[in-house]
Design a protein around this motif. Structure first.
Motif, PDB file in Angstrom:
ATOM      1  N   TYR A  60      -7.267   0.262  -6.322  1.00  0.00           N
ATOM      2  CA  TYR A  60      -7.182  -0.887  -5.257  1.00  0.00           C
ATOM      3  C   TYR A  60      -6.684  -2.029  -5.305  1.00  0.00           C
ATOM      4  N   GLN A  61      -7.188  -2.645  -6.456  1.00  0.00           N
ATOM      5  CA  GLN A  61      -6.475  -3.964  -6.787  1.00  0.00           C
ATOM      6  C   GLN A  61      -5.042  -4.030  -6.806  1.00  0.00           C
ATOM      7  N   ARG A  62      -4.507  -2.983  -7.629  1.00  0.00           N
ATOM      8  CA  ARG A  62      -3.229  -2.791  -7.658  1.00  0.00           C
ATOM      9  C   ARG A  62      -2.370  -2.749  -6.436  1.00  0.00           C
ATOM     10  N   MET A  63      -2.841  -1.874  -5.310  1.00  0.00           N
ATOM     11  CA  MET A  63      -2.355  -1.716  -4.289  1.00  0.00           C
ATOM     12  C   MET A  63      -2.414  -2.975  -3.245  1.00  0.00           C
ATOM     13  N   GLU A  64      -3.423  -3.714  -3.588  1.00  0.00           N
ATOM     14  CA  GLU A  64      -3.797  -4.939  -2.996  1.00  0.00           C
ATOM     15  C   GLU A  64      -2.872  -6.099  -3.453  1.00  0.00           C
ATOM     16  N   GLN A  65      -2.620  -6.006  -4.558  1.00  0.00           N
ATOM     17  CA  GLN A  65      -1.543  -7.070  -5.057  1.00  0.00           C
ATOM     18  C   GLN A  65      -0.172  -6.769  -4.740  1.00  0.00           C
ATOM     19  N   ASP A  66      -0.007  -5.602  -4.781  1.00  0.00           N
ATOM     20  CA  ASP A  66       1.352  -5.028  -4.216  1.00  0.00           C
ATOM     21  C   ASP A  66       1.551  -5.427  -2.970  1.00  0.00           C
ATOM     22  N   LEU A  67       0.808  -5.195  -1.961  1.00  0.00           N
ATOM     23  CA  LEU A  67       0.923  -5.655  -0.396  1.00  0.00           C
ATOM     24  C   LEU A  67       0.924  -7.130  -0.276  1.00  0.00           C
ATOM     25  N   LYS A  68       0.136  -7.800  -0.986  1.00  0.00           N
ATOM     26  CA  LYS A  68      -0.150  -9.327  -0.821  1.00  0.00           C
ATOM     27  C   LYS A  68       1.372 -10.004  -1.633  1.00  0.00           C
ATOM     28  N   GLY A  69       1.962  -9.404  -2.110  1.00  0.00           N
ATOM     29  CA  GLY A  69       3.278  -9.730  -2.642  1.00  0.00           C
ATOM     30  C   GLY A  69       4.579  -9.769  -1.972  1.00  0.00           C
ATOM     31  N   LEU A  70       4.209  -8.964  -0.929  1.00  0.00           N
ATOM     32  CA  LEU A  70       5.123  -8.783   0.418  1.00  0.00           C
ATOM     33  C   LEU A  70       4.970  -9.900   1.100  1.00  0.00           C
ATOM     34  N   LYS A  71       6.109 -10.811   1.287  1.00  0.00           N
ATOM     35  CA  LYS A  71       6.071 -11.839   2.464  1.00  0.00           C
ATOM     36  C   LYS A  71       5.659 -11.323   3.753  1.00  0.00           C
ATOM     37  N   GLY A  72       4.967 -12.020   4.564  1.00  0.00           N
ATOM     38  CA  GLY A  72       4.439 -11.879   5.711  1.00  0.00           C
ATOM     39  C   GLY A  72       3.301 -10.706   6.087  1.00  0.00           C
ATOM     40  N   VAL A  73       2.959 -10.259   4.850  1.00  0.00           N
ATOM     41  CA  VAL A  73       1.837  -9.408   4.895  1.00  0.00           C
ATOM     42  C   VAL A  73       0.383 -10.110   4.470  1.00  0.00           C
ATOM     43  N   THR A  74      -0.646  -9.875   5.458  1.00  0.00           N
ATOM     44  CA  THR A  74      -1.694 -10.273   5.370  1.00  0.00           C
ATOM     45  C   THR A  74      -2.683  -9.179   4.973  1.00  0.00           C
ATOM     46  N   VAL A  75      -3.412  -9.122   3.929  1.00  0.00           N
ATOM     47  CA  VAL A  75      -4.451  -7.974   3.775  1.00  0.00           C
ATOM     48  C   VAL A  75      -5.978  -8.370   3.653  1.00  0.00           C
ATOM     49  N   GLU A  76      -6.909  -7.800   4.274  1.00  0.00           N
ATOM     50  CA  GLU A  76      -8.024  -8.019   4.319  1.00  0.00           C
ATOM     51  C   GLU A  76      -9.025  -6.649   4.005  1.00  0.00           C
ATOM     52  N   SER A  77     -10.153  -6.545   3.295  1.00  0.00           N
ATOM     53  CA  SER A  77     -10.621  -5.337   3.005  1.00  0.00           C
ATOM     54  C   SER A  77     -12.073  -5.237   3.173  1.00  0.00           C
ATOM     55  N   ILE A  78     -12.788  -4.223   3.380  1.00  0.00           N
ATOM     56  CA  ILE A  78     -14.142  -3.993   3.229  1.00  0.00           C
ATOM     57  C   ILE A  78     -14.660  -2.946   2.030  1.00  0.00           C
ATOM     58  N   HIS A  79     -15.236  -3.201   1.093  1.00  0.00           N
ATOM     59  CA  HIS A  79     -15.644  -2.313  -0.080  1.00  0.00           C
ATOM     60  C   HIS A  79     -16.851  -1.723   0.285  1.00  0.00           C
ATOM     61  N   PHE A  80     -16.836  -0.260   0.006  1.00  0.00           N
ATOM     62  CA  PHE A  80     -18.237   0.190  -0.143  1.00  0.00           C
ATOM     63  C   PHE A  80     -18.324   0.964  -1.287  1.00  0.00           C
ATOM     64  N   SER A  81     -19.230   0.137  -2.043  1.00  0.00           N
ATOM     65  CA  SER A  81     -19.418   1.184  -3.408  1.00  0.00           C
ATOM     66  C   SER A  81     -20.359   1.930  -3.495  1.00  0.00           C
ATOM     67  N   GLN A  82     -19.936   3.481  -3.998  1.00  0.00           N
ATOM     68  CA  GLN A  82     -20.790   4.648  -3.732  1.00  0.00           C
ATOM     69  C   GLN A  82     -21.172   5.213  -5.257  1.00  0.00           C
ATOM     70  N   PRO A  83     -22.386   5.521  -5.095  1.00  0.00           N
ATOM     71  CA  PRO A  83     -22.930   6.010  -6.314  1.00  0.00           C
ATOM     72  C   PRO A  83     -22.194   7.435  -6.633  1.00  0.00           C
ATOM     73  N   GLU A  84     -22.131   7.752  -8.035  1.00  0.00           N
ATOM     74  CA  GLU A  84     -21.226   8.810  -8.252  1.00  0.00           C
ATOM     75  C   GLU A  84     -21.886  10.053  -7.817  1.00  0.00           C
ATOM     76  N   SER A  85     -23.296  10.330  -7.578  1.00  0.00           N
ATOM     77  CA  SER A  85     -23.679  11.391  -7.140  1.00  0.00           C
ATOM     78  C   SER A  85     -23.365  11.582  -5.351  1.00  0.00           C
ATOM     79  N   PHE A  86     -22.726  10.619  -4.772  1.00  0.00           N
ATOM     80  CA  PHE A  86     -22.354  10.538  -3.384  1.00  0.00           C
ATOM     81  C   PHE A  86     -21.096  11.550  -3.186  1.00  0.00           C
ATOM     82  N   GLN A  87     -21.169  12.407  -2.245  1.00  0.00           N
ATOM     83  CA  GLN A  87     -20.164  13.153  -2.210  1.00  0.00           C
ATOM     84  C   GLN A  87     -19.586  12.670  -0.747  1.00  0.00           C
TER      85      GLN A  87
END
Length: 92
Positions: A60-87
């Motif tokens: 995710y961080q790599r994609m966010e950096q790639d997008l934010k590196g583009l002029k004129g692109v604003t990125v905001e996100s919500i992160h949901f951490s899921q336990p490994e047992s969650f499918q």
């Protein structure tokens, strides 16, 4: 490795000229994208894209950096951490 859920919102200024660059980044991470939604109004200079991803924090961080590196692109996100047992989806 644990994968989390990210809901990513992008506002793209000068949508007509920036869309190919944004699409190139999205395609690069396409195997992690569960859902994509866009508002591509030809009469507007701005476009809005939302993505729902299942990815490692590093991917995710790599994609966010790639997008934010583009002029004129604003990125905001919500992160949901899921336990490994969650499918996210389970076929039965």
């Amino acid at each position: 490795m644990q994968k989390d859920i990210y809901v990513v919102g992008m506002m793209v200024d000068e949508r007509g000229s920036k869309a190919p660059d944004v699409q190139q980044v999205i395609t690069r991470y396409g195997d992690k994208i569960l859902c994509r939604n866009g508002i591509p109004s030809p009469s507007r200079e701005r476009g809005i894209i939302t993505l729902t991803m299942e990815a490692t924090p590093e991917d995710y961080q790599r994609m966010e950096q790639d997008l934010k590196g583009l002029k004129g692109v604003t990125v905001e996100s919500i992160h949901f951490s899921q336990p490994e047992s969650f499918q996210l989806c389970e076929n039965r």
